[in-house]
Design a protein around this motif. Structure first.
Motif, PDB file in Angstrom:
ATOM      1  N   LEU A  18       1.066  -0.911  -0.134  1.00 28.09           N
ATOM      2  CA  LEU A  18       0.277   0.236  -0.085  1.00 28.09           C
ATOM      3  C   LEU A  18       0.205   0.955   0.215  1.00 28.09           C
ATOM      4  CD1 LEU A  18      -3.330  -0.878   2.083  1.00 28.09           C
ATOM      5  CD2 LEU A  18      -2.655  -0.613  -0.091  1.00 28.09           C
ATOM      6  N   ASN A  30      -2.816  16.535  -4.969  1.00 28.87           N
ATOM      7  CA  ASN A  30      -3.180  15.517  -4.619  1.00 28.87           C
ATOM      8  C   ASN A  30      -2.689  14.398  -3.988  1.00 28.87           C
ATOM      9  OD1 ASN A  30      -6.185  14.603  -3.203  1.00 28.87           O
ATOM     10  ND2 ASN A  30      -6.606  13.717  -5.411  1.00 28.87           N
ATOM     11  N   GLY A  31      -3.368  13.242  -3.126  1.00 26.44           N
ATOM     12  CA  GLY A  31      -2.265  11.729  -3.446  1.00 26.44           C
ATOM     13  C   GLY A  31      -3.844  11.106  -2.912  1.00 26.44           C
ATOM     14  N   THR A  33      -4.910   6.140  -2.121  1.00 19.75           N
ATOM     15  CA  THR A  33      -3.784   5.572  -2.081  1.00 19.75           C
ATOM     16  C   THR A  33      -4.134   4.526  -2.699  1.00 19.75           C
ATOM     17  OG1 THR A  33      -4.760   5.192   0.523  1.00 19.75           O
ATOM     18  CG2 THR A  33      -4.396   3.174   0.116  1.00 19.75           C
ATOM     19  N   ALA A  34      -2.659   3.641  -3.302  1.00 17.74           N
ATOM     20  CA  ALA A  34      -1.844   2.650  -4.413  1.00 17.74           C
ATOM     21  C   ALA A  34      -2.070   1.944  -3.585  1.00 17.74           C
ATOM     22  CB  ALA A  34      -1.548   4.033  -5.398  1.00 17.74           C
ATOM     23  N   TRP A  36      -2.215  -0.836  -7.040  1.00 18.14           N
ATOM     24  CA  TRP A  36      -1.509  -2.607  -8.099  1.00 18.14           C
ATOM     25  C   TRP A  36      -0.551  -0.987  -8.597  1.00 18.14           C
ATOM     26  CZ3 TRP A  36      -7.253  -2.446 -10.744  1.00 18.14           C
ATOM     27  CH2 TRP A  36      -8.452  -3.293 -10.238  1.00 18.14           C
ATOM     28  N   VAL A  51      -4.331   3.189 -12.585  1.00 13.86           N
ATOM     29  CA  VAL A  51      -5.321   4.492 -11.653  1.00 13.86           C
ATOM     30  C   VAL A  51      -6.739   4.402 -12.419  1.00 13.86           C
ATOM     31  CG1 VAL A  51      -5.324   6.744 -10.941  1.00 13.86           C
ATOM     32  CG2 VAL A  51      -3.006   5.899 -10.976  1.00 13.86           C
ATOM     33  N   LYS A  52      -7.117   4.499 -11.723  1.00 18.14           N
ATOM     34  CA  LYS A  52      -9.320   4.875 -11.203  1.00 18.14           C
ATOM     35  C   LYS A  52      -9.514   5.887 -12.283  1.00 18.14           C
ATOM     36  CE  LYS A  52     -12.085   4.797  -8.478  1.00 18.14           C
ATOM     37  NZ  LYS A  52     -12.673   4.729  -6.418  1.00 18.14           N
ATOM     38  N   SER A  55     -11.334   9.267 -10.668  1.00 20.70           N
ATOM     39  CA  SER A  55     -10.858   9.755 -10.256  1.00 20.70           C
ATOM     40  C   SER A  55     -10.190  11.420 -10.551  1.00 20.70           C
ATOM     41  CB  SER A  55      -9.862   9.133  -9.258  1.00 20.70           C
ATOM     42  OG  SER A  55      -8.853   8.580  -9.997  1.00 20.70           O
ATOM     43  N   SER A  57      -7.537  12.206  -8.959  1.00 21.64           N
ATOM     44  CA  SER A  57      -5.987  12.000  -9.640  1.00 21.64           C
ATOM     45  C   SER A  57      -5.795  11.855 -11.035  1.00 21.64           C
ATOM     46  CB  SER A  57      -6.085  11.146  -8.405  1.00 21.64           C
ATOM     47  OG  SER A  57      -5.688  11.144  -7.174  1.00 21.64           O
ATOM     48  N   PHE A  83      -5.932   8.717   2.993  1.00 21.45           N
ATOM     49  CA  PHE A  83      -6.191   8.848   1.636  1.00 21.45           C
ATOM     50  C   PHE A  83      -6.901   7.785   0.566  1.00 21.45           C
ATOM     51  CE2 PHE A  83      -2.256  11.082   3.278  1.00 21.45           C
ATOM     52  CZ  PHE A  83      -2.209  12.158   2.319  1.00 21.45           C
ATOM     53  N   PHE A  84      -7.487   7.358   0.207  1.00 20.91           N
ATOM     54  CA  PHE A  84      -8.445   5.817  -0.144  1.00 20.91           C
ATOM     55  C   PHE A  84      -9.838   6.723  -0.407  1.00 20.91           C
ATOM     56  CE2 PHE A  84      -9.886   2.930   2.734  1.00 20.91           C
ATOM     57  CZ  PHE A  84     -10.765   3.579   3.577  1.00 20.91           C
ATOM     58  N   PRO A  86     -12.300  10.409  -2.056  1.00 22.97           N
ATOM     59  CA  PRO A  86     -11.816  10.795  -2.822  1.00 22.97           C
ATOM     60  C   PRO A  86     -12.002  12.485  -2.401  1.00 22.97           C
ATOM     61  CG  PRO A  86     -14.310   9.790  -2.964  1.00 22.97           C
ATOM     62  CD  PRO A  86     -13.303   9.663  -1.697  1.00 22.97           C
ATOM     63  N   MET A  87     -10.717  13.331  -4.082  1.00 24.31           N
ATOM     64  CA  MET A  87     -10.999  14.763  -3.232  1.00 24.31           C
ATOM     65  C   MET A  87     -12.097  15.372  -3.386  1.00 24.31           C
ATOM     66  SD  MET A  87      -7.947  17.185  -5.054  1.00 24.31           S
ATOM     67  CE  MET A  87      -7.637  18.266  -3.980  1.00 24.31           C
ATOM     68  N   LEU A 150      -1.305  -4.791   2.021  1.00 24.78           N
ATOM     69  CA  LEU A 150      -2.716  -5.036   1.821  1.00 24.78           C
ATOM     70  C   LEU A 150      -2.885  -6.315   3.128  1.00 24.78           C
ATOM     71  CD1 LEU A 150      -5.848  -4.071   0.633  1.00 24.78           C
ATOM     72  CD2 LEU A 150      -5.105  -5.455  -1.015  1.00 24.78           C
ATOM     73  N   TYR A 157      -8.979  -4.666  -2.534  1.00 26.72           N
ATOM     74  CA  TYR A 157      -8.710  -3.878  -3.696  1.00 26.72           C
ATOM     75  C   TYR A 157      -8.740  -5.226  -4.715  1.00 26.72           C
ATOM     76  CZ  TYR A 157      -8.779   0.376  -6.949  1.00 26.72           C
ATOM     77  OH  TYR A 157      -9.755   1.180  -7.298  1.00 26.72           O
TER      78      TYR A 157
HETATM   79  C1  LIG Z   1      -7.044  -0.727  -0.088  1.00 27.46           C
HETATM   80  C2  LIG Z   1      -7.182   0.463  -1.181  1.00 27.46           C
HETATM   81  C3  LIG Z   1      -6.319   0.298  -2.364  1.00 27.46           C
HETATM   82  C4  LIG Z   1      -6.343   1.151  -3.730  1.00 27.46           C
HETATM   83  N1  LIG Z   1      -6.163   0.823  -5.014  1.00 27.46           N
HETATM   84  C5  LIG Z   1      -5.775   1.854  -5.957  1.00 27.46           C
HETATM   85  C6  LIG Z   1      -4.864   1.465  -7.385  1.00 27.46           C
HETATM   86  O1  LIG Z   1      -4.400   0.883  -6.758  1.00 27.46           O
HETATM   87  N2  LIG Z   1      -5.647   2.752  -7.779  1.00 27.46           N
HETATM   88  C7  LIG Z   1      -6.621   3.562  -7.661  1.00 27.46           C
HETATM   89  O2  LIG Z   1      -6.090   3.788  -8.260  1.00 27.46           O
HETATM   90  N3  LIG Z   1      -7.091   3.249  -6.962  1.00 27.46           N
HETATM   91  C8  LIG Z   1      -7.267   2.546  -5.625  1.00 27.46           C
HETATM   92  N4  LIG Z   1      -7.587   3.107  -4.250  1.00 27.46           N
HETATM   93  C9  LIG Z   1      -9.103   3.734  -4.474  1.00 27.46           C
HETATM   94  C10 LIG Z   1      -8.029   4.853  -4.476  1.00 27.46           C
HETATM   95  O3  LIG Z   1      -7.394   5.248  -2.955  1.00 27.46           O
HETATM   96  C11 LIG Z   1      -9.541   5.936  -4.352  1.00 27.46           C
HETATM   97  O4  LIG Z   1      -9.821   5.877  -5.408  1.00 27.46           O
HETATM   98  C12 LIG Z   1      -9.409   7.792  -3.855  1.00 27.46           C
HETATM   99  O5  LIG Z   1     -10.456   8.217  -3.270  1.00 27.46           O
HETATM  100  C13 LIG Z   1      -8.444   7.909  -4.834  1.00 27.46           C
HETATM  101  O6  LIG Z   1      -8.593   9.680  -4.727  1.00 27.46           O
HETATM  102  P1  LIG Z   1      -8.992  11.341  -5.927  1.00 27.46           P
HETATM  103  O7  LIG Z   1     -10.350  10.430  -6.007  1.00 27.46           O
HETATM  104  O8  LIG Z   1      -8.877  11.892  -4.491  1.00 27.46           O
HETATM  105  O9  LIG Z   1      -8.142  11.040  -6.657  1.00 27.46           O
HETATM  106  C14 LIG Z   1      -7.553   1.370  -3.413  1.00 27.46           C
HETATM  107  C15 LIG Z   1      -8.404   2.094  -2.555  1.00 27.46           C
HETATM  108  C16 LIG Z   1      -7.566   1.073  -1.453  1.00 27.46           C
HETATM  109  C17 LIG Z   1      -8.916   1.161  -0.372  1.00 27.46           C
END
Ligand SMILES: Cc1cc2nc3c(=O)[nH]c(=O)nc-3n(C[C@H](O)[C@H](O)[C@H](O)COP(=O)(O)O)c2cc1C
Length: 159
Positions: A18, A30-31, A33-34, A36, A51-52, A55, A57, A83-84, A86-87, A150, A157
């Protein structure tokens, strides 16, 4: 035919660390939690960071072409939890977290094991996450320690 349950069970067995991925645009940082994330080449040093796409980010990485990865220590679940979110919902996640800006201008968590900073050199926009390929252009160690995994958090995740 795809067995949905089996797919979920097996994909959740892929081990992950993590991290906090620090990002920026012209106005703010911004930041998120990642998890993958993995190394993808020795020479040049490349990592992939998935990256989602919906988001904030994602937008910020796409427009700036840079990101920084701070490595969390075992026990820093609270930071990962912060940090998981959303901003767009919680505003500035760095308000009460000490950080500094790296060479890329992306935020690096001061209280982390260390960091790598990347220039985005490629990206694959398929599915709901973009696979960003980042070349590591700067790195630093803050302290020794075991990284946060994790599986120790009880969260999932994947699947
Ligand atoms: C355990 C866990 C792991 C995560 N891993 C990822 C990841 O690898 N890639 C990703 O884009 N989001 C991942 N997320 C989701 C983001 O942290 C989440 O979408 C976040 O709100 C994005 O922030 P933002 O909207 O401020 O950009 C993870 C969430 C959790 C709870």
């Amino acid at each position: 035919m795809l067995d949905e349950q089996a797919k979920k069970t097996m994909l959740r067995k892929i081990p992950h660390g993590l991290y906090i991925c620090g990002v920026k645009n012209e106005e703010e940082v911004n930041g998120f939690t990642a998890s993958w994330l993995m190394q993808a080449s020795f020479q040049p040093p490349l990592i992939v960071n998935c990256v989602k796409q919906n988001s904030i980010s994602h937008q910020m990485i796409k427009s700036s072409g840079v990101f920084a990865i701070s490595f969390l220590e075992n026990g820093q679940k609270d930071l990962a939890q912060k940090f998981f979110k959303p901003m767009r919902q919680v505003g500035n996640k760095f308000e009460d977290v000490e950080f500094y800006l790296g060479e890329t201008g992306c935020p690096i968590i001061s209280d982390s094991l260390g960091y790598v900073e990347c220039n985005v050199v490629d990206g694959v926009e398929k599915g709901d996450h973009t696979v960003y390929v980042g070349e590591v252009i700067a790195s630093g160690v803050h302290r020794e320690g075991k990284q946060l995994l994790l599986e120790t958090t009880g969260w999932n995740y994947g699947g």
